[in-house]
Design a protein around this motif. Structure first.
Motif, PDB file in Angstrom:
ATOM      1  N   SER A 130     -21.593  91.340  59.453  1.00  0.00           N
ATOM      2  CA  SER A 130     -20.841  90.427  58.450  1.00  0.00           C
ATOM      3  C   SER A 130     -20.510  91.061  57.276  1.00  0.00           C
ATOM      4  CB  SER A 130     -22.420  89.728  57.829  1.00  0.00           C
ATOM      5  OG  SER A 130     -21.994  88.811  56.822  1.00  0.00           O
ATOM      6  N   GLY A 131     -21.042  92.369  56.858  1.00  0.00           N
ATOM      7  CA  GLY A 131     -20.679  93.079  55.688  1.00  0.00           C
ATOM      8  C   GLY A 131     -19.338  93.738  55.838  1.00  0.00           C
ATOM      9  N   ILE A 132     -19.024  94.110  57.191  1.00  0.00           N
ATOM     10  CA  ILE A 132     -17.512  94.692  57.556  1.00  0.00           C
ATOM     11  C   ILE A 132     -16.597  93.573  57.511  1.00  0.00           C
ATOM     12  CG2 ILE A 132     -16.312  95.922  59.275  1.00  0.00           C
ATOM     13  CD1 ILE A 132     -18.251  97.511  57.647  1.00  0.00           C
ATOM     14  N   VAL A 133     -17.012  92.489  58.110  1.00  0.00           N
ATOM     15  CA  VAL A 133     -16.128  91.140  58.063  1.00  0.00           C
ATOM     16  C   VAL A 133     -15.587  90.938  56.731  1.00  0.00           C
ATOM     17  CG1 VAL A 133     -15.904  88.900  58.878  1.00  0.00           C
ATOM     18  CG2 VAL A 133     -17.065  90.354  60.277  1.00  0.00           C
ATOM     19  N   SER A 263     -29.094  87.865  72.292  1.00  0.00           N
ATOM     20  CA  SER A 263     -29.106  86.498  72.471  1.00  0.00           C
ATOM     21  C   SER A 263     -27.693  85.774  72.794  1.00  0.00           C
ATOM     22  CB  SER A 263     -29.310  85.826  70.956  1.00  0.00           C
ATOM     23  OG  SER A 263     -28.283  86.292  70.059  1.00  0.00           O
ATOM     24  N   GLU A 264     -27.838  84.679  73.532  1.00  0.00           N
ATOM     25  CA  GLU A 264     -26.691  84.020  73.770  1.00  0.00           C
ATOM     26  C   GLU A 264     -25.831  83.599  72.727  1.00  0.00           C
ATOM     27  OE1 GLU A 264     -25.345  83.199  76.842  1.00  0.00           O
ATOM     28  OE2 GLU A 264     -26.882  84.561  77.626  1.00  0.00           O
ATOM     29  N   LYS A 265     -26.323  83.349  71.492  1.00  0.00           N
ATOM     30  CA  LYS A 265     -25.527  83.270  70.282  1.00  0.00           C
ATOM     31  C   LYS A 265     -24.588  84.546  69.979  1.00  0.00           C
ATOM     32  CE  LYS A 265     -29.168  80.123  68.266  1.00  0.00           C
ATOM     33  NZ  LYS A 265     -29.742  80.110  67.012  1.00  0.00           N
ATOM     34  N   SER A 266     -25.111  85.705  70.172  1.00  0.00           N
ATOM     35  CA  SER A 266     -24.275  86.733  69.616  1.00  0.00           C
ATOM     36  C   SER A 266     -23.132  86.912  70.867  1.00  0.00           C
ATOM     37  CB  SER A 266     -25.302  88.015  69.523  1.00  0.00           C
ATOM     38  OG  SER A 266     -25.973  87.973  68.422  1.00  0.00           O
ATOM     39  N   ILE A 267     -23.863  86.734  72.202  1.00  0.00           N
ATOM     40  CA  ILE A 267     -22.795  87.146  73.187  1.00  0.00           C
ATOM     41  C   ILE A 267     -21.515  86.150  73.115  1.00  0.00           C
ATOM     42  CG2 ILE A 267     -22.471  86.657  75.562  1.00  0.00           C
ATOM     43  CD1 ILE A 267     -25.309  87.919  76.044  1.00  0.00           C
ATOM     44  N   ASN A 268     -21.831  84.833  72.912  1.00  0.00           N
ATOM     45  CA  ASN A 268     -20.804  83.775  72.785  1.00  0.00           C
ATOM     46  C   ASN A 268     -19.927  84.259  71.367  1.00  0.00           C
ATOM     47  OD1 ASN A 268     -21.633  82.420  74.709  1.00  0.00           O
ATOM     48  ND2 ASN A 268     -22.962  81.028  73.597  1.00  0.00           N
ATOM     49  N   LEU A 269     -20.550  84.709  70.392  1.00  0.00           N
ATOM     50  CA  LEU A 269     -19.841  85.256  69.414  1.00  0.00           C
ATOM     51  C   LEU A 269     -18.638  86.121  69.759  1.00  0.00           C
ATOM     52  CD1 LEU A 269     -18.602  84.897  66.423  1.00  0.00           C
ATOM     53  CD2 LEU A 269     -20.486  86.669  65.920  1.00  0.00           C
ATOM     54  N   ILE A 270     -18.983  87.205  70.378  1.00  0.00           N
ATOM     55  CA  ILE A 270     -18.134  88.107  70.949  1.00  0.00           C
ATOM     56  C   ILE A 270     -17.053  87.551  71.825  1.00  0.00           C
ATOM     57  CG2 ILE A 270     -17.981  90.457  72.013  1.00  0.00           C
ATOM     58  CD1 ILE A 270     -20.935  90.742  71.277  1.00  0.00           C
ATOM     59  N   LYS A 271     -17.699  86.708  72.679  1.00  0.00           N
ATOM     60  CA  LYS A 271     -16.610  86.357  73.682  1.00  0.00           C
ATOM     61  C   LYS A 271     -15.553  85.381  72.664  1.00  0.00           C
ATOM     62  CE  LYS A 271     -19.652  85.734  77.932  1.00  0.00           C
ATOM     63  NZ  LYS A 271     -20.157  85.015  78.738  1.00  0.00           N
ATOM     64  N   SER A 272     -15.940  84.945  71.741  1.00  0.00           N
ATOM     65  CA  SER A 272     -15.002  83.994  70.978  1.00  0.00           C
ATOM     66  C   SER A 272     -13.878  84.754  70.321  1.00  0.00           C
ATOM     67  CB  SER A 272     -15.727  83.180  69.920  1.00  0.00           C
ATOM     68  OG  SER A 272     -16.010  83.819  68.855  1.00  0.00           O
ATOM     69  N   ILE A 273     -14.150  86.243  70.154  1.00  0.00           N
ATOM     70  CA  ILE A 273     -13.324  87.026  69.579  1.00  0.00           C
ATOM     71  C   ILE A 273     -12.629  87.855  70.606  1.00  0.00           C
ATOM     72  CG2 ILE A 273     -13.263  89.085  68.145  1.00  0.00           C
ATOM     73  CD1 ILE A 273     -16.018  88.436  67.168  1.00  0.00           C
ATOM     74  N   LEU A 274     -12.797  88.250  71.617  1.00  0.00           N
ATOM     75  CA  LEU A 274     -12.339  89.082  72.612  1.00  0.00           C
ATOM     76  C   LEU A 274     -11.361  88.110  73.334  1.00  0.00           C
ATOM     77  CD1 LEU A 274     -14.841  91.724  73.352  1.00  0.00           C
ATOM     78  CD2 LEU A 274     -13.062  91.859  71.801  1.00  0.00           C
ATOM     79  N   LEU A 287     -13.756  83.778  61.514  1.00  0.00           N
ATOM     80  CA  LEU A 287     -14.787  84.571  62.045  1.00  0.00           C
ATOM     81  C   LEU A 287     -16.051  84.845  60.740  1.00  0.00           C
ATOM     82  CD1 LEU A 287     -15.912  86.652  64.052  1.00  0.00           C
ATOM     83  CD2 LEU A 287     -14.587  88.476  63.048  1.00  0.00           C
ATOM     84  N   ARG A 288     -15.610  84.840  59.603  1.00  0.00           N
ATOM     85  CA  ARG A 288     -16.894  85.141  58.642  1.00  0.00           C
ATOM     86  C   ARG A 288     -17.592  83.764  58.782  1.00  0.00           C
ATOM     87  NH1 ARG A 288     -17.087  82.667  54.472  1.00  0.00           N
ATOM     88  NH2 ARG A 288     -14.966  82.021  54.324  1.00  0.00           N
TER      89      ARG A 288
END
Length: 322
Positions: A130-133, A263-274, A287-288
């Motif tokens: 979150s900080g890097i974003v 968690s599926e939440k984090s996996i889904n976040l990555i999938k929404s980016i890549l 994204l933020r």
């Protein structure tokens, strides 16, 4: 391919002292050497803690402009808590020295330590992300892409993290109109952007396309995977001699939860980016918002996807519709 930093260990140095802007710095050792810069540990004297100097030589007008741009961006971002502070800019003819506080390690080194025997604290790593974003969101506000976001360019000391190395930053958007544009910007991408974090469109730079700050969003997605899985999603392909350019065209082939439970939440976040199409990726602001929402609801139980309907529920539903 972008030249990576090469660690120099504890190599001692006999280079002259660096003097200017109220500093008299004694060079203690060379820490790393990259394609266009040298990183040195220096002693500022007076019993103060060691600091770090980035040394760059401007042999051409273009190199000078890029150095001055990097300095200007540090000044623009000086109030962002997740961007390292530029303490001084010392100039000696065509040689430029950028002075920074020293941090204990970079995020890549931290990841390597966790591989040996540590555990991934998913929530803590999401907060780091979150900080890097936040840092990149402010940079994008000035219409620049960082172009070299990766764990090695994130410094860490305790729970404090700082984004560094804006030497690759480039004004966006860039329109690829001609064959000359295609070759020039493809070469720039190879020079400025580390291959393992390079967005699909940077491998191609197709005529008629437009490069945008979405290239950074892709790199952030790769970084988040690495934050949580402790390896780059394309490592195995690279180690086997495969094409990273082709691999980025098939992010659906990335492996999930083979060795770690994320968690599926984090996996889904990555999938929404890549996502291969840069126009379909979230903007940095979107994204933020996604990250903020995930953090706010991190402890909320995950909802099962496509829950199975029992025979009783099916029969009841059919009776209600007749």
């Amino acid at each position: 391919m972008k030249k990576e930093w090469q660690s120099m260990g504890c190599v001692t140095s006999k280079v002259p002292d660096i003097v200017g802007e109220g500093y008299h710095l004694k060079v203690r050792k060379t820490v790393a050497v990259g394609g266009s810069a040298k990183i040195m540990e220096v002693d500022p004297g007076g019993g103060k803690k060691p600091m770090i100097v980035k040394k760059m030589v401007a042999f051409s007008k273009r190199e000078e402009e890029r150095i001055l741009l990097e300095i200007d961006l540090y000044k623009k971002l000086e109030n962002n808590e997740f961007v390292i502070d530029l303490m001084a800019h010392i100039v000696d003819d065509i040689t430029h020295y950028l002075l920074f506080d020293k941090y204990s390690q970079n995020f890549l080194e931290y990841i390597e330590e966790l591989k040996i025997g540590g555990e991934v604290d998913e929530l803590k790593h999401l907060k780091y992300f979150s900080g890097i974003v936040s840092a990149i969101e402010q940079l994008h506000g000035f219409e620049f892409a960082h172009l070299d976001i990766k764990p090695a360019n994130i410094l860490k000391s305790g729970d404090t993290i700082k984004m560094i190395d804006f030497g690759s930053a480039t004004k966006m958007p860039i329109e690829i109109k001609t064959s000359a544009d295609h070759h020039r910007h493809k070469e720039d991408a190879e020079e400025l952007c580390s291959m393992m974090y390079r967005a699909p469109e940077l491998f191609n730079c197709e005529i008629g396309s437009t490069l945008t700050t979405a290239v950074d969003v892709w790199a952030l997605g790769v970084c988040l995977y690495e934050f949580l899985y402790l390896e780059n999603p394309f490592n195995k392909i690279y180690e086997q001699g495969g094409s990273i350019a082709l691999a980025t065209q098939s992010p659906h082939m990335i492996k999930w939860n083979e060795n770690r439970h994320i968690s599926e939440k984090s996996i889904n976040l990555i999938k929404s980016i890549l996502i291969v199409d840069p126009n379909q990726r979230p903007t940095i602001g979107e994204l933020r918002a996604k990250v903020d929402n995930l953090l706010a609801n991190f402890d909320t139980p995950e909802e099962a996807e496509n829950p199975e309907i029992t025979d009783e529920e099916f029969d009841l539903g059919m009776r209600e519709t007749t």
